[in-house]
Design a protein around this motif. Structure first.
Motif, PDB file in Angstrom:
ATOM      1  N   LYS A  91       0.397  -6.007  -5.744  1.00 19.20           N
ATOM      2  CA  LYS A  91       0.665  -5.552  -4.385  1.00 19.20           C
ATOM      3  C   LYS A  91       1.796  -6.354  -3.754  1.00 19.20           C
ATOM      4  O   LYS A  91       2.680  -5.803  -3.106  1.00 19.20           O
ATOM      5  CB  LYS A  91      -0.609  -5.675  -3.548  1.00 19.20           C
ATOM      6  CG  LYS A  91      -0.404  -5.222  -2.112  1.00 19.20           C
ATOM      7  CD  LYS A  91      -1.722  -5.026  -1.400  1.00 19.20           C
ATOM      8  CE  LYS A  91      -1.553  -4.954   0.110  1.00 19.20           C
ATOM      9  NZ  LYS A  91      -0.687  -3.868   0.533  1.00 19.20           N
ATOM     10  N   CYS A 145       7.792   1.862   2.748  1.00 21.72           N
ATOM     11  CA  CYS A 145       7.021   1.720   1.515  1.00 21.72           C
ATOM     12  C   CYS A 145       6.217   0.434   1.453  1.00 21.72           C
ATOM     13  O   CYS A 145       5.370   0.268   0.584  1.00 21.72           O
ATOM     14  CB  CYS A 145       7.946   1.781   0.300  1.00 21.72           C
ATOM     15  SG  CYS A 145       8.409   3.474  -0.099  1.00 21.72           S
ATOM     16  N   THR A 170       1.216   1.209   2.530  1.00 19.41           N
ATOM     17  CA  THR A 170       0.839   2.377   1.721  1.00 19.41           C
ATOM     18  C   THR A 170       0.564   3.613   2.583  1.00 19.41           C
ATOM     19  O   THR A 170       0.780   4.739   2.165  1.00 19.41           O
ATOM     20  CB  THR A 170      -0.412   2.068   0.874  1.00 19.41           C
ATOM     21  OG1 THR A 170      -0.374   0.700   0.504  1.00 19.41           O
ATOM     22  CG2 THR A 170      -0.443   2.933  -0.369  1.00 19.41           C
ATOM     23  N   MET A 224       4.181   3.227  -6.279  1.00 19.76           N
ATOM     24  CA  MET A 224       3.400   3.662  -5.117  1.00 19.76           C
ATOM     25  C   MET A 224       2.565   4.886  -5.454  1.00 19.76           C
ATOM     26  O   MET A 224       1.404   4.998  -5.051  1.00 19.76           O
ATOM     27  CB  MET A 224       4.326   3.985  -3.939  1.00 19.76           C
ATOM     28  CG  MET A 224       5.111   2.807  -3.414  1.00 19.76           C
ATOM     29  SD  MET A 224       4.110   1.467  -2.787  1.00 19.76           S
ATOM     30  CE  MET A 224       3.554   2.145  -1.272  1.00 19.76           C
ATOM     31  N   PRO A 226      -5.526   0.525  -2.654  1.00 20.87           N
ATOM     32  CA  PRO A 226      -4.172   0.132  -2.253  1.00 20.87           C
ATOM     33  C   PRO A 226      -3.797  -1.298  -2.638  1.00 20.87           C
ATOM     34  O   PRO A 226      -2.628  -1.640  -2.624  1.00 20.87           O
ATOM     35  CB  PRO A 226      -4.166   0.297  -0.734  1.00 20.87           C
ATOM     36  CG  PRO A 226      -5.437   0.930  -0.368  1.00 20.87           C
ATOM     37  CD  PRO A 226      -6.372   0.843  -1.503  1.00 20.87           C
TER      38      PRO A 226
END
Lengths: 366, 361
Positions: free
Chosen positions: B10, B85, B88, B290, B299
């Protein structure tokens, strides 16, 4: 009766110091601008050094360069001083320097004004220098084999093309000098020999000009030879023909060019001078108001600021006396008793030492 | 077998998004530079349009100008997308747009490369244009009374002085054109009449050149007339001849000038192209990473990013099938054996409306 007395509160003094700090830094930038203008003028004059006879014209760019560097230094110091003036304790550090600093800046500002005026007064010297320089250059145009003069032909040709001019005062200057070298003259030919003989000094003079005098705006091919002979060329009248050659003289063309540069530089220097003057006035007010605050003792109170403590006449008289007494103290010191000037009481108290005894009784002074 | 597969945590995804946002803004600047270069080239070409016969050379600066403007727009949009971006949730807004955006940017990057290649390939066209343009200019040099050509003499004289050149290939080109107008020729003079008669086309040709061909570096006064007859001038030796006039032809002088400009511009555009390619690759990785995160549902988890999901051959084949089916859609044929071949890409991306035309939603 102070000159232009103003009242300053503490906040006003702080604000004045901050504004002056910024203005001093802007003045450093204008000092750099002055320096580069002087450098630019020096380079422009040196570029055409071959066409200018030796005259004292270098002093103008040199003056501007020196003034620019001094401006940077003085205003840098001024910036530091004004920055410290926000805090009254730090001001004590600069207290003794400030008055000399202001006097120096005053003289320096005067130099800036002189520099600006010089830019405008250089005109006459420059014209003289160009006149002589161009006359020499035209005379030595043909001497491309003489060391030291071999590039003069090229310089003059490029000058004609770049500035769209011909000769010193006009194209007829070329009729009076020999611009074709003897190396390229066929002495065995009759007409060459005749022409040389017909001239008193044996010079080969023709009514022709070099190719660089040709005007590109002309609708017909350039007529360079037999310019004054109307019948030598078809449909040609030299009295009315203006487009064939460049009509302007190179002296006038160069003078116009340099005058334009110097007027712009002179204007910039004048504006810089006015700016420096306003900064100086601000610094003077700041100095006097801070000194008065210290004299009053209370750091937060209001104080007066002025340009001159007494009227203009009195200040002039006092300074003159100081200078006179300085002069007298260099001589044998017998005037203390008899000189009426020393004992004239003035508003600022004279301290004669802890005894506070006048100098009449010097042998007993500690 | 994905092409260039990488795993992104992430934190790495967020860093990539921020980095790409910055790169996109730098790309907007490079787009402006492209635009400026195109404009500069256009101005340079138009400055000398009188000696250049327009053979469509202007398409190169026009290409650069449009590419520059499109670059600014695309990279501005890219910057906005990459900024969103990092989060999320915000990415979902752009999910549908990103794939077309990546495809468009790929096509656009190809245009930038085409622009760079054009800068180098235009040279022969330019030479042709200059050759014809200069030939015409010399032919009309004397026509200072004809409207539309009255400044050609001044232009050509200035050109020869400025670029230190003479004629098209050399000074002898002037021997083959009449550059002295008949208005200034005395027809009563027998030598003039003889010269005119001796020429087939009744042109007044002479072995002389205009004054602008004279070299300022010559040590002797310029010799412009009777140049082929060396004995007509005193002490006119080989060295004097070399230095007397400008030796170079104006065509090669102008070619050198323009080649230098075009090579610098071409190099800059190539560098911009490499930069755009880099940004595009980053955006593609970000997009796939993504999308995979959203597919995984969590996420905060790691996800994979790639350039192509399958190998290059498979992707090419499936895209080819899509295009074929789109073609068949317009014909309404649903019996094509190709449609029912199951593949990983077609099942997801192939619109099913071709098989269910009456039931379009």
């Amino acid at each position: 009766m102070a000159v232009l007395r103003l009242r300053f509160t503490k906040t006003k003094r702080d604000k004045l110091a901050q504004v002056l700090w910024i203005l001093n830094w802007i003045s450093v930038v204008t000092g750099v601008i002055l320096f580069s203008l002087g450098l630019f003028l020096k380079v422009e004059i040196n570029k055409r050094g071959e066409l200018m006879a030796e005259r004292d014209i270098q002093y103008v760019p040199n003056m501007l360069i020196a003034v620019g560097i001094i401006a940077c230094a003085i205003n840098f110091l001024g910036g530091k001083i004004c920055y410290d003036c926000v805090d009254t304790t730090k001001f004590l550090r600069w207290k003794l320097i400030m008055l000399p600093y202001i006097i120096c800046t005053f003289f320096f500002t005067f130099c800036v004004l002189v520099g600006a005026l010089m830019c405008y007064s250089m005109h006459g010297e420059l014209e003289e220098s160009l006149n002589l320089g161009l006359a020499e250059a035209i005379r030595f145009y043909k001497d491309t084999d003489t060391p030291g003069r071999c590039f003069l032909k090229r310089t003059v040709d490029m000058l004609h093309i770049e500035f769209q001019c011909c000769g010193n005062n006009g194209y007829k200057d070329w009729f009076q000098i020999q611009w074709i070298s003897n190396r390229y003259l066929d002495m065995s030919k009759k007409e060459v020999a005749d022409r040389l003989r017909s001239n008193v000094e044996g010079k080969y003079l023709i009514d022709g000009v070099p190719f660089s005098c040709c005007n590109i705006n002309s609708p017909r091919p350039c007529i360079q030879q037999q310019i004054t002979n109307n019948s030598a060329h078809f449909n040609y009248e030299h009295q009315t023909e203006e487009l064939n050659l460049w009509m302007k003289g190179c002296r006038q063309a160069l003078l116009e060019y340099y005058t334009h540069i110097m007027q712009s530089i002179g204007l910039t220097v004048l504006i810089t001078w006015l700016f420096e003057l306003s900064v100086l006035t601000g610094v003077r007010y700041l100095q006097t108001s801070l000194e008065n605050v210290l004299r009053q003792g209370d750091l937060d109170s209001e104080s007066d600021g002025w340009l001159l403590e007494n009227s203009f006449m009195e200040t002039a008289r006092t300074n003159l006396n100081i200078i006179k007494s300085l002069g007298k103290s260099n001589q044998i010191d017998t005037a203390n008793n008899g000189d009426p000037n020393i004992n004239v009481p003035s508003t600022s108290k004279a301290h004669y030492g802890p005894d506070n005894v006048p100098p009449n009784e010097i042998p007993e002074a500690s | 077998m994905a092409v260039g597969k990488l795993t992104f945590t992430k934190a790495e995804r967020e860093k990539l998004a921020e980095f790409l946002w910055l790169l996109n803004w730098i790309s907007v600047l490079t787009g402006a530079i492209l635009f400026g270069l195109g404009l500069f080239l256009k101005v340079e070409i138009q400055k000398r349009q009188e000696v250049m016969l327009e053979q469509g050379i202007l398409y190169v600066p026009h290409m650069l100008i449009t590419t520059g403007l499109v670059a600014c727009a695309i990279n501005f949009l890219g910057g906005k997308i990459c900024l969103d971006c990092t989060d999320t949730n915000k990415f979902l807004r752009w999910k549908m747009v990103m794939m077309p955006y990546v495809v468009c940017t790929l096509v656009f990057t190809a245009c930038v490369l085409a622009g760079a290649v054009m800068c180098y390939s235009i040279s022969s066209q330019l030479e042709e244009a200059l050759f014809l343009g200069l030939r015409n200019a010399m032919r009309y040099y004397k026509d200072t009374d004809t409207p539309g050509r009255c400044y050609l003499k001044k232009t050509l004289d200035l050109l020869q002085i400025q670029f230190q050149c003479c004629g098209n290939s050399g000074y002898r080109d002037w021997f083959q054109v009449q550059w002295v107008s008949s208005r200034y020729l005395d027809m009563n003079n027998s030598s003039v009449r003889d010269r005119l008669r001796s020429n087939v086309d009744r042109k007044y040709l002479m072995d002389g050149v205009p004054f602008s061909c004279c070299s300022t570096a010559s040590p002797r006064p310029c010799i412009q007339q009777r140049l082929s007859d060396r004995s007509a001038h005193f002490n006119f030796d080989r060295q004097s001849q070399q230095l007397n006039l400008w030796r170079r032809g104006c065509r090669s002088a102008l070619m050198e000038h323009y080649t230098q400009i075009l090579q610098s511009i071409g190099l800059t555009v190539l560098l911009i192209w490499l930069f755009e390619l880099l940004v595009l690759t980053g955006v593609r990785y970000l997009q796939t990473a993504m999308e995979n995160v959203i597919r995984l549902g969590d996420p905060d988890s790691e996800s994979e990013g790639w350039i192509l999901e399958n190998s290059l051959a498979e992707t090419a084949r499936s895209n080819f099938n899509i295009i074929k089916n789109l073609g068949k859609c317009y014909q309404g044929d649903d019996d094509d054996p190709n449609i029912n071949i199951p593949s990983a890409a077609t099942e997801r991306e192939l619109p099913s409306r071709c098989a269910h035309i009456p039931e379009t939603s």
